[in-house]
Design a protein around this motif. Sequence first.
Motif, PDB file in Angstrom:
ATOM      1  N   LYS A 135      48.844  11.451  58.838  1.00 20.84           N
ATOM      2  CA  LYS A 135      47.394  11.588  58.642  1.00 20.84           C
ATOM      3  C   LYS A 135      46.557  10.332  58.935  1.00 20.84           C
ATOM      4  O   LYS A 135      46.103  10.119  60.048  1.00 20.84           O
ATOM      5  CB  LYS A 135      47.141  12.042  57.196  1.00 20.84           C
ATOM      6  CG  LYS A 135      47.795  13.406  56.881  1.00 20.84           C
ATOM      7  CD  LYS A 135      47.375  13.935  55.560  1.00 20.84           C
ATOM      8  CE  LYS A 135      48.131  15.165  55.111  1.00 20.84           C
ATOM      9  NZ  LYS A 135      47.538  16.428  55.456  1.00 20.84           N
ATOM     10  N   TYR A 137      54.406  18.421  47.474  1.00 20.08           N
ATOM     11  CA  TYR A 137      54.389  19.048  48.800  1.00 20.08           C
ATOM     12  C   TYR A 137      54.805  18.002  49.817  1.00 20.08           C
ATOM     13  O   TYR A 137      54.234  16.911  49.864  1.00 20.08           O
ATOM     14  CB  TYR A 137      52.992  19.603  49.154  1.00 20.08           C
ATOM     15  CG  TYR A 137      52.994  20.246  50.523  1.00 20.08           C
ATOM     16  CD1 TYR A 137      53.667  21.447  50.737  1.00 20.08           C
ATOM     17  CD2 TYR A 137      52.368  19.643  51.614  1.00 20.08           C
ATOM     18  CE1 TYR A 137      53.714  22.033  52.003  1.00 20.08           C
ATOM     19  CE2 TYR A 137      52.408  20.218  52.874  1.00 20.08           C
ATOM     20  CZ  TYR A 137      53.084  21.415  53.054  1.00 20.08           C
ATOM     21  OH  TYR A 137      53.138  21.996  54.304  1.00 20.08           O
ATOM     22  N   HIS A 138      55.837  18.325  50.608  1.00 15.33           N
ATOM     23  CA  HIS A 138      56.332  17.345  51.574  1.00 15.33           C
ATOM     24  C   HIS A 138      56.279  17.856  53.014  1.00 15.33           C
ATOM     25  O   HIS A 138      56.737  17.164  53.920  1.00 15.33           O
ATOM     26  CB  HIS A 138      57.761  16.931  51.218  1.00 15.33           C
ATOM     27  CG  HIS A 138      57.862  16.163  49.919  1.00 15.33           C
ATOM     28  ND1 HIS A 138      57.400  14.879  49.781  1.00 15.33           N
ATOM     29  CD2 HIS A 138      58.345  16.521  48.701  1.00 15.33           C
ATOM     30  CE1 HIS A 138      57.612  14.458  48.532  1.00 15.33           C
ATOM     31  NE2 HIS A 138      58.176  15.433  47.851  1.00 15.33           N
ATOM     32  N   GLY A 139      55.762  19.088  53.224  1.00 12.65           N
ATOM     33  CA  GLY A 139      55.636  19.561  54.599  1.00 12.65           C
ATOM     34  C   GLY A 139      56.298  20.913  54.799  1.00 12.65           C
ATOM     35  O   GLY A 139      56.997  21.422  53.917  1.00 12.65           O
ATOM     36  N   GLU A 169      55.989  11.690  45.959  1.00 14.93           N
ATOM     37  CA  GLU A 169      54.640  11.262  46.308  1.00 14.93           C
ATOM     38  C   GLU A 169      54.219  10.368  45.139  1.00 14.93           C
ATOM     39  O   GLU A 169      54.219  10.842  43.997  1.00 14.93           O
ATOM     40  CB  GLU A 169      53.683  12.450  46.358  1.00 14.93           C
ATOM     41  CG  GLU A 169      53.955  13.489  47.417  1.00 14.93           C
ATOM     42  CD  GLU A 169      53.044  14.713  47.198  1.00 14.93           C
ATOM     43  OE1 GLU A 169      51.868  14.666  47.568  1.00 14.93           O
ATOM     44  OE2 GLU A 169      53.510  15.717  46.640  1.00 14.93           O
ATOM     45  N   ASP A 176      56.598   9.280  49.687  1.00 17.30           N
ATOM     46  CA  ASP A 176      55.864  10.051  50.683  1.00 17.30           C
ATOM     47  C   ASP A 176      54.385   9.687  50.542  1.00 17.30           C
ATOM     48  O   ASP A 176      53.713  10.105  49.595  1.00 17.30           O
ATOM     49  CB  ASP A 176      56.099  11.546  50.443  1.00 17.30           C
ATOM     50  CG  ASP A 176      55.297  12.434  51.390  1.00 17.30           C
ATOM     51  OD1 ASP A 176      54.345  11.940  52.025  1.00 17.30           O
ATOM     52  OD2 ASP A 176      55.614  13.638  51.469  1.00 17.30           O
ATOM     53  N   ASN A 207      59.325  13.104  56.866  1.00 19.73           N
ATOM     54  CA  ASN A 207      60.171  13.318  55.684  1.00 19.73           C
ATOM     55  C   ASN A 207      61.569  13.804  56.081  1.00 19.73           C
ATOM     56  O   ASN A 207      62.572  13.374  55.499  1.00 19.73           O
ATOM     57  CB  ASN A 207      59.494  14.287  54.710  1.00 19.73           C
ATOM     58  CG  ASN A 207      58.330  13.613  53.989  1.00 19.73           C
ATOM     59  OD1 ASN A 207      58.384  12.413  53.720  1.00 19.73           O
ATOM     60  ND2 ASN A 207      57.288  14.364  53.701  1.00 19.73           N
ATOM     61  N   VAL A 227      52.154  10.322  52.968  1.00 20.59           N
ATOM     62  CA  VAL A 227      51.459  11.031  54.049  1.00 20.59           C
ATOM     63  C   VAL A 227      49.989  11.237  53.677  1.00 20.59           C
ATOM     64  O   VAL A 227      49.095  11.060  54.509  1.00 20.59           O
ATOM     65  CB  VAL A 227      52.166  12.369  54.345  1.00 20.59           C
ATOM     66  CG1 VAL A 227      51.321  13.261  55.251  1.00 20.59           C
ATOM     67  CG2 VAL A 227      53.525  12.111  54.986  1.00 20.59           C
ATOM     68  N   MET A 228      49.740  11.579  52.416  1.00 19.90           N
ATOM     69  CA  MET A 228      48.349  11.798  52.001  1.00 19.90           C
ATOM     70  C   MET A 228      47.727  10.544  51.387  1.00 19.90           C
ATOM     71  O   MET A 228      46.561  10.248  51.587  1.00 19.90           O
ATOM     72  CB  MET A 228      48.285  12.959  51.020  1.00 19.90           C
ATOM     73  CG  MET A 228      46.962  13.683  51.032  1.00 19.90           C
ATOM     74  SD  MET A 228      46.954  15.119  49.977  1.00 19.90           S
ATOM     75  CE  MET A 228      47.013  16.452  51.141  1.00 19.90           C
ATOM     76  N   GLY A 262      54.377  13.816  62.885  1.00 21.24           N
ATOM     77  CA  GLY A 262      53.509  14.138  61.751  1.00 21.24           C
ATOM     78  C   GLY A 262      54.245  13.870  60.451  1.00 21.24           C
ATOM     79  O   GLY A 262      55.291  13.184  60.443  1.00 21.24           O
ATOM     80  N   GLY A 263      53.728  14.431  59.357  1.00 15.10           N
ATOM     81  CA  GLY A 263      54.264  14.117  58.039  1.00 15.10           C
ATOM     82  C   GLY A 263      55.587  14.798  57.722  1.00 15.10           C
ATOM     83  O   GLY A 263      56.514  14.185  57.187  1.00 15.10           O
ATOM     84  N   ALA A 264      55.698  16.090  58.050  1.00 15.61           N
ATOM     85  CA  ALA A 264      56.901  16.837  57.677  1.00 15.61           C
ATOM     86  C   ALA A 264      58.132  16.262  58.373  1.00 15.61           C
ATOM     87  O   ALA A 264      59.177  16.040  57.736  1.00 15.61           O
ATOM     88  CB  ALA A 264      56.727  18.317  58.029  1.00 15.61           C
TER      89      ALA A 264
HETATM   90  C1  LIG Z   1      52.342  14.411  50.756  1.00 13.31           C
HETATM   91  C2  LIG Z   1      52.511  15.154  52.037  1.00 13.31           C
HETATM   92  N1  LIG Z   1      53.672  15.058  52.712  1.00 13.31           N
HETATM   93  C3  LIG Z   1      53.857  15.703  53.876  1.00 13.31           C
HETATM   94  C4  LIG Z   1      52.880  16.501  54.416  1.00 13.31           C
HETATM   95  C5  LIG Z   1      53.137  17.229  55.711  1.00 13.31           C
HETATM   96  O1  LIG Z   1      52.468  16.618  56.750  1.00 13.31           O
HETATM   97  P1  LIG Z   1      52.270  17.412  58.158  1.00 13.31           P
HETATM   98  O2  LIG Z   1      51.417  18.586  57.846  1.00 13.31           O
HETATM   99  O3  LIG Z   1      51.639  16.374  59.039  1.00 13.31           O
HETATM  100  O4  LIG Z   1      53.617  17.805  58.634  1.00 13.31           O
HETATM  101  C6  LIG Z   1      51.660  16.630  53.755  1.00 13.31           C
HETATM  102  C7  LIG Z   1      50.590  17.481  54.313  1.00 13.31           C
HETATM  103  O5  LIG Z   1      49.573  17.724  53.728  1.00 13.31           O
HETATM  104  C8  LIG Z   1      51.467  15.950  52.529  1.00 13.31           C
HETATM  105  O6  LIG Z   1      50.319  16.057  51.841  1.00 13.31           O
END
Ligand SMILES: Cc1ncc(COP(=O)(O)O)c(C=O)c1O
Length: 455
Positions: free
Chosen positions: A275, A140-142, A213, A246, A117, A248-249, A112-114
């Motif tokens: 995502k 926000y990075h997770g 981001e 980042d 990172n 992720v979003m 996943g995203g966290a």
């Molecule tokens: C920019 C960003 N990075 C990382 C994450 C974390 O992703 P995850 O919830 O899949 O670990 C999110 C989650 O919303 C996010 O918006």
Amino acid sequence: MNEAEITQIQQDDRQYVMHSWAKQAYVRPTVITKAKGIFFWDERDHKCYDMCSQLVYLNVGHRHPKLLEAFKSVGEIPLAAPAFATAPKSQLARKIVKAAPENMAKVFFTNGGADANDHAVKIARMATGRYKIFSRYRSYHGATFGAGNLTGESRRFLVEPGIPGFVKFETPYLYRETLDFESEEAASAFYLNRLHSQILYEGPDQIAAVFLEPVPGSNGVLIPPKGYLEGVRELCSRYGILMICDEVMTGFGRTGKMFAVQHYPFEPDMITFAKGVTSGYSPLGGVILSRDVAEYFDEHIFLTGLTYSGHTVSAQIGCASMDIYQEENLLENARETGGVLAERLKQLKKFRAVGDVRSIGLFAAVELVKDKETKEPLQAYGMDYGKDPSGLMKKFVALLAEKGFYTYSHESSVIIAPPLIITAEQVNEAMNLFETALREFEENVLFPANTLTVK
Ligand SMILES: Cc1ncc(COP(=O)(O)O)c(C=O)c1O
């Protein structure tokens, strides 16, 4: 789904499930009983426009037939540990690299995203031999320990005292900046000067990476001023610091390009994603490494790994999801319907409670205020998750849902990020619901006429 089934789901949920970011005693989750395209229906058979694509991932919409079909085909593919090569994993990596900026070369898959990172931090440290990591406030990075430490707002507090060497710098946020800049370029120069000074004072030869981001998402879709991201790139290149974006979003079409960085004339050293890669149909994330960073590991051990890296099922779903982006021209649609959304957002400025509106593609935020002149936020910083005694943001988001406009908020910003399959007509229908809710909220909750006190 009948009433007894719904009741059972709710009972089991309350008894056995821990919910994120909430006091458990107050959690009353909706049960989605059916869904199609940009819509879902709750247990009362109430139809909702899914205006945040669940958690900004359902880019191809609910129950896309091609993805449902892809799930059927996964049964034919043997599950294989990361050391094996599989068709879905290699195909997906190729599709991602081809869709990414030109300098990108290889993908390391995560869950996943966290953890994408977290791995980008490890990769940057291994590749540079340095340890400090810069990331921004209002990011926000997770929620893992590493990504939590990158995060630049109150969701970081629980993982503190944090990791030594993680340094925060400011995100340009022109709506709330107290200085008056004559142009966006002047604002960029101001923020870049401050970043430069922080880099010098932290010791450039100790800094492995700058994380950001490109467009901070859950902190309110903060569009960078002109020249800012290119300036960060220039500073990173000057001091041998890796620039990690980042996405992720923002990745996978959300902003109208496959990756948000492709709106700008620069290339980062790594991109993290999750995502939209599978449209959330199966958990998957990853790090895209530039040619230079990837080549470092030709003769150095890539000393990290995950049991499910490149998981066959998720990779297969990822391939199908990426095909849909192309076959259905979703990037083009995000740009076109994003234009319609931008027009509707502009019109919201007539409301007393709307301080600012921001958008890029189908990625938008409406920032609410108690007072347009003073810009007093509707909700003070750090008051999410039921901490705000006035509960105003919560009330507004609940009113939106009542009207059939489902989304979520963070601080004083309401996020609008519908599936990329939305039509212009549907954007207009949903925004009509938004306006109706806002009008009622102003009249009945925020500025009720009968609260004027006569002395
Ligand atoms: C920019 C960003 N990075 C990382 C994450 C974390 O992703 P995850 O919830 O899949 O670990 C999110 C989650 O919303 C996010 O918006």
